[in-house]
Every structure is written in structure tokens, then in C-alpha cells.
Write a protein that holds these residues in place. Structure first.
Motif, mmCIF file in Angstrom:
data_model
loop_
_atom_site.group_PDB
_atom_site.id
_atom_site.type_symbol
_atom_site.label_atom_id
_atom_site.label_comp_id
_atom_site.label_asym_id
_atom_site.label_seq_id
_atom_site.Cartn_x
_atom_site.Cartn_y
_atom_site.Cartn_z
ATOM 1 N N GLU A 1 60.808 -19.709 15.947
ATOM 2 C CA GLU A 1 61.065 -19.919 17.366
ATOM 3 C C GLU A 1 59.809 -20.285 18.161
ATOM 4 O O GLU A 1 59.881 -21.030 19.121
ATOM 5 C CB GLU A 1 61.682 -18.654 17.947
ATOM 6 N N ARG A 2 58.665 -19.731 17.737
ATOM 7 C CA ARG A 2 57.435 -19.945 18.517
ATOM 8 C C ARG A 2 56.412 -20.797 17.770
ATOM 9 O O ARG A 2 55.216 -20.751 18.046
ATOM 10 C CB ARG A 2 56.817 -18.576 18.858
ATOM 11 N N ARG A 3 56.887 -21.591 16.842
ATOM 12 C CA ARG A 3 55.996 -22.295 15.922
ATOM 13 C C ARG A 3 54.959 -23.164 16.645
ATOM 14 O O ARG A 3 53.760 -23.105 16.354
ATOM 15 C CB ARG A 3 56.831 -23.143 14.958
ATOM 16 N N ALA A 4 55.401 -23.984 17.592
ATOM 17 C CA ALA A 4 54.477 -24.906 18.270
ATOM 18 C C ALA A 4 53.399 -24.131 19.025
ATOM 19 O O ALA A 4 52.207 -24.462 18.956
ATOM 20 C CB ALA A 4 55.257 -25.808 19.225
ATOM 21 N N GLU A 5 53.826 -23.073 19.707
ATOM 22 C CA GLU A 5 52.877 -22.257 20.483
ATOM 23 C C GLU A 5 51.875 -21.565 19.542
ATOM 24 O O GLU A 5 50.667 -21.524 19.810
ATOM 25 C CB GLU A 5 53.695 -21.203 21.254
ATOM 26 N N LEU A 6 52.373 -21.037 18.417
ATOM 27 C CA LEU A 6 51.499 -20.340 17.467
ATOM 28 C C LEU A 6 50.503 -21.312 16.831
ATOM 29 O O LEU A 6 49.324 -20.997 16.680
ATOM 30 C CB LEU A 6 52.325 -19.649 16.381
ATOM 31 N N ARG A 7 50.976 -22.490 16.483
ATOM 32 C CA ARG A 7 50.084 -23.478 15.862
ATOM 33 C C ARG A 7 49.027 -23.965 16.851
ATOM 34 O O ARG A 7 47.877 -24.196 16.480
ATOM 35 C CB ARG A 7 50.887 -24.636 15.277
ATOM 36 N N ALA A 8 49.399 -24.106 18.099
ATOM 37 C CA ALA A 8 48.419 -24.509 19.125
ATOM 38 C C ALA A 8 47.375 -23.401 19.305
ATOM 39 O O ALA A 8 46.175 -23.670 19.410
ATOM 40 C CB ALA A 8 49.126 -24.811 20.441
ATOM 41 N N GLY A 9 47.828 -22.148 19.317
ATOM 42 C CA GLY A 9 46.915 -21.010 19.446
ATOM 43 C C GLY A 9 45.963 -20.927 18.262
ATOM 44 O O GLY A 9 44.769 -20.657 18.417
ATOM 45 N N LEU A 10 46.491 -21.201 17.082
ATOM 46 C CA LEU A 10 45.677 -21.166 15.860
ATOM 47 C C LEU A 10 44.586 -22.238 15.896
ATOM 48 O O LEU A 10 43.422 -21.965 15.602
ATOM 49 C CB LEU A 10 46.597 -21.373 14.646
ATOM 50 N N ALA A 11 44.955 -23.452 16.301
ATOM 51 C CA ALA A 11 43.978 -24.556 16.337
ATOM 52 C C ALA A 11 42.914 -24.296 17.405
ATOM 53 O O ALA A 11 41.732 -24.564 17.202
ATOM 54 C CB ALA A 11 44.687 -25.875 16.618
ATOM 55 N N GLU A 12 43.311 -23.726 18.531
ATOM 56 C CA GLU A 12 42.373 -23.511 19.624
ATOM 57 C C GLU A 12 41.447 -22.329 19.334
ATOM 58 O O GLU A 12 40.242 -22.404 19.498
ATOM 59 C CB GLU A 12 43.136 -23.291 20.947
ATOM 60 N N ARG A 13 42.024 -21.212 18.895
ATOM 61 C CA ARG A 13 41.233 -19.996 18.735
ATOM 62 C C ARG A 13 40.639 -19.822 17.347
ATOM 63 O O ARG A 13 39.665 -19.108 17.173
ATOM 64 C CB ARG A 13 42.102 -18.789 19.080
ATOM 65 N N GLY A 14 41.245 -20.443 16.352
ATOM 66 C CA GLY A 14 40.669 -20.383 15.003
ATOM 67 C C GLY A 14 41.348 -19.411 14.065
ATOM 68 O O GLY A 14 41.220 -19.550 12.861
ATOM 69 N N ALA A 15 42.057 -18.404 14.587
ATOM 70 C CA ALA A 15 42.733 -17.458 13.686
ATOM 71 C C ALA A 15 43.822 -16.695 14.430
ATOM 72 O O ALA A 15 43.708 -16.429 15.628
ATOM 73 C CB ALA A 15 41.735 -16.479 13.076
ATOM 74 N N LEU A 16 44.872 -16.354 13.696
ATOM 75 C CA LEU A 16 45.952 -15.494 14.197
ATOM 76 C C LEU A 16 46.029 -14.273 13.309
ATOM 77 O O LEU A 16 45.814 -14.375 12.097
ATOM 78 C CB LEU A 16 47.313 -16.196 14.103
ATOM 79 N N LEU A 17 46.344 -13.117 13.892
ATOM 80 C CA LEU A 17 46.585 -11.922 13.080
ATOM 81 C C LEU A 17 47.978 -11.408 13.392
ATOM 82 O O LEU A 17 48.259 -10.972 14.510
ATOM 83 C CB LEU A 17 45.544 -10.844 13.388
ATOM 84 N N PHE A 18 48.865 -11.476 12.400
ATOM 85 C CA PHE A 18 50.197 -10.889 12.514
ATOM 86 C C PHE A 18 50.077 -9.438 12.074
ATOM 87 O O PHE A 18 49.727 -9.165 10.920
ATOM 88 C CB PHE A 18 51.199 -11.635 11.626
ATOM 89 N N ARG A 19 50.361 -8.512 12.982
ATOM 90 C CA ARG A 19 50.201 -7.074 12.659
ATOM 91 C C ARG A 19 51.439 -6.309 13.087
ATOM 92 O O ARG A 19 51.980 -6.541 14.169
ATOM 93 C CB ARG A 19 48.961 -6.519 13.356
ATOM 94 N N GLY A 20 51.871 -5.377 12.218
ATOM 95 C CA GLY A 20 52.995 -4.512 12.570
ATOM 96 C C GLY A 20 54.324 -5.029 12.045
ATOM 97 O O GLY A 20 55.370 -4.448 12.332
ATOM 98 N N PHE A 21 54.305 -6.129 11.306
ATOM 99 C CA PHE A 21 55.543 -6.689 10.752
ATOM 100 C C PHE A 21 55.797 -6.110 9.363
ATOM 101 O O PHE A 21 54.872 -5.732 8.656
ATOM 102 C CB PHE A 21 55.438 -8.213 10.624
ATOM 103 N N ASP A 22 57.075 -6.101 8.977
ATOM 104 C CA ASP A 22 57.429 -5.778 7.611
ATOM 105 C C ASP A 22 57.439 -7.103 6.850
ATOM 106 O O ASP A 22 58.355 -7.905 7.007
ATOM 107 C CB ASP A 22 58.819 -5.117 7.599
#
Ligand SMILES: [Fe+2]
Length: 320
Positions: free
Chosen positions: A33-54
């Protein structure tokens, strides 16, 4: 998304990684659902951390890679030992726990590299063992303009020597016993190869030290010239190797692109720039760290305890 609280040692200017937490949906639904936003955040900031998921184990991790980036890549021209966990999910480098792995951008010594890296914490270490990150736009800015200019003009060269009785065997690195296949691989990938005696092989590759990422023109310090230089190894190992081999005969070493030796103080200065740009966080079980390989360098702290991190890579990108 909020900034992850990082240790006091991290720079305020460094906002790596961007934290993504559950909002009631499973991780792959959230990504879809949030793919475009997440990919833009990744390219801009350099890293994403998914935490708390199963995450759901290695199969679930594989599904996360596919949801965000598509098909994971095979790991070729090996420079470090990894084992396959399942399919295209590998162990992080099997390297002694008490030694640091210096910051680098995956496969930046090759003609092509993955744009996106995935790290999945199956089992956190007892102490340390983080994947430190450094924004390579910041590393570039922190390096003396004269040092940068020298590399921008001359490039850098990786020299590898596969000795019959010492270090990695070319057969393992290139995953073949055929000399012709090695020669073909090298010519396709901008690598000069020279057979040495009966069993030895020397390869040389000249690459650019500074790149831009598709999508913008901000310069990035994207290379392995510090990582593979003999002076970056622990002092005792570095001294031992230098006593055994001439600079161009070392198992791995780096030079300016024209073969000139890189002065020790230049290497010290570049290592210092990486250190200043570094940020780190402690792994929790089931963390998934996603790294934009052309925006952030990554490494590995020494650690104690079990530490099991699965790794996958995706989105191949050729040298521009
Ligand atoms: Fe790596």
C-alpha cells in the motif's frame, strides 16, 4: 515514519535509518500500500528499518524483498564467505566475530551492483554486532576536495592475487574450475586477468571513486578503495601480510587507477571521514533493515553472542 533514536555517538546530521512500525497490517500488505512512499524515503534517507513486525522467518523475509524490490539477486564474484540459507537468501559474511568489517558499498568494485540490500535479524547478538551505516553523500563532503579531485581524475584500482597456497582460491571466488570461464567473466566486467605460474591468478580492475545515483546528480563516495586497502586490516594482520608480499602481490590491495600507491595519510583521512559520518543502532529480533546501496555504506561491528543476520540483494544497476 519517525526517526529512530540512535546512540549518542551518532551525528545529529545523520538521520539513518528511517523507522517504519506496524499499523495493524502485515508487513507485505503495508509495503504494497505504501510502496512508492517507502521507496522514496529509502532513496532520500539511505535506509529503512522495519521494527515490530512478525516477519515469518526466511520465507517471510523473501516476501518482504519481493514486495519492495522484486526478484532477489544471486551472489557472484565472491569476495567474502557466505552460505546460502534458502533460495536467494544468504548468511551475512561469515567473518570472525571479534573483528570489524569496515564500511563499504556492496559490490562497488564490480561493473554492476545491487541498488538495494536487505538485512534480517534472525537472532540478535549479545553485545554490539550492529550494521553501522554512513551516508556516502556526507562521506564525500567530509573528504578534502583535493583528495577527491585526485581520485576523480585517476580513478582507483583493485588488485587481487589468488595464490596457489595462500588465501582464497580463484576457483571458489569465480565459482568455476575453467580458466576460459574466468577470462570471459573478466572481459565482460572490465577486469584484466593474468595467470601467474601454474595455479596463480592476478586480476586488476579500474573503477570510478565517485558516482551519482539514478534520479539525481549529488556526488557519492562509492567505492571499495579504503575497504580493500591493506592498511585498513587490523594492524597485526596488515603487517604480517606486508612482510610476506609486495604491494601488488597482496591477496587484495588498492591503488590509484594508474597504479600509483595511495599515501597512508590519504587513507587515514578517508577512514576518518567514514567514521565521522557513521551512525549505529542495536538489532532487535525480527528487524528488517533495508539499505540504499548508492546512498549509505554499511559495515559490521565486532560482537559477542550468537548473531544470525540473513541477507538478500536486489535491483541490479550497471556502472553509469
Ligand atoms: Fe557488505
Amino acid at each position: 515514519m519517525t526517526n529512530l533514536e540512535t546512540s549518542a555517538s551518532s551525528l545529529e546530521s545523520t538521520a539513518l535509518p528511517l523507522l517504519v512500525e506496524p499499523d495493524g497490517r502485515g508487513i507485505t500488505d503495508l509495503i504494497a500500500e505504501r510502496r512508492a512512499e517507502l521507496r522514496a524515503g529509502l532513496a532520500e534517507r539511505g535506509a529503512l528499518l522495519f521494527r515490530g513486525f512478525d516477519i515469518g522467518g526466511v520465507d517471510g523475509f523473501d516476501a518482504v524483498v519481493r514486495a519492495l524490490s522484486g526478484e532477489p539477486l544471486l551472489y557472484t564474484e565472491r569476495s567474502s564467505p557466505r552460505s546460502t540459507i534458502k533460495g536467494r537468501v544468504y548468511t551475512s559474511t561469515d567473518y570472525p566475530p571479534d573483528e570489524e568489517i569496515f564500511l563499504h558499498n556492496e559490490n562497488s568494485y564490480q561493473a554492476a551492483w545491487p541498488l538495494t540490500l536487505f538485512f534480517y535479524c534472525v537472532e540478535p547478538p549479545t553485545s554490539l554486532g550492529a550494521t553501522p551505516l554512513a551516508d556516502i553523500r556526507e562521506v564525500y563532503r567530509l573528504i578534502d576536495p583535493q583528495v577527491r579531485r585526485e581520485f576523480e581524475q585517476r580513478g582507483w584500482m583493485l588488485v587481487r592475487n589468488f595464490h596457489a597456497d595462500f588465501g582464497a582460491a580463484w576457483q571458489d571466488t569465480f565459482n568455476t574450475t575453467s580458466r576460459e570461464e574466468v577470462e570471459e567473466y573478466c572481459s565482460r566486467n572490465g577486469i584484466l586477468c593474468q595467470w601467474q605460474g601454474k595455479e596463480g591468478l592476478r586480476t586488476r580492475a579500474v573503477r570510478r571513486a565517485v558516482h551519482v545515483r539514478p534520479g539525481d546528480d549529488v556526488p557519492r563516495w562509492f567505492n571499495h578503495l579504503t575497504f580493500f586497502n591493506v592498511s585498513t586490516l587490523p594492524a597485526d594482520l596488515s603487517e604480517g601480510l606486508r612482510a610476506m608480499f609486495a604491494p601488488e602481490e597482496l591477496p587484495t590491495n588498492t591503488f590509484y587507477g594508474d597504479g600509483g600507491e595511495i599515501p597512508a595519510e590519504v587513507l587515514d583521512h578517508i577512514r576518518g571521514a567514514y567514521r565521522r559520518a557513521t551512525t549505529r543502532f542495536d538489532y532487535h529480533r525480527d528487524d528488517v533493515l533495508v539499505v540504499d546501496n548508492m546512498t549509505a555504506a554499511h559495515g559490521r561491528e565486532p560482537f559477542t553472542g550468537p548473531r544470525k543476520i540473513a541477507v538478500a540483494m536486489a535491483e541490479p544497476h550497471g556502472s553509469e
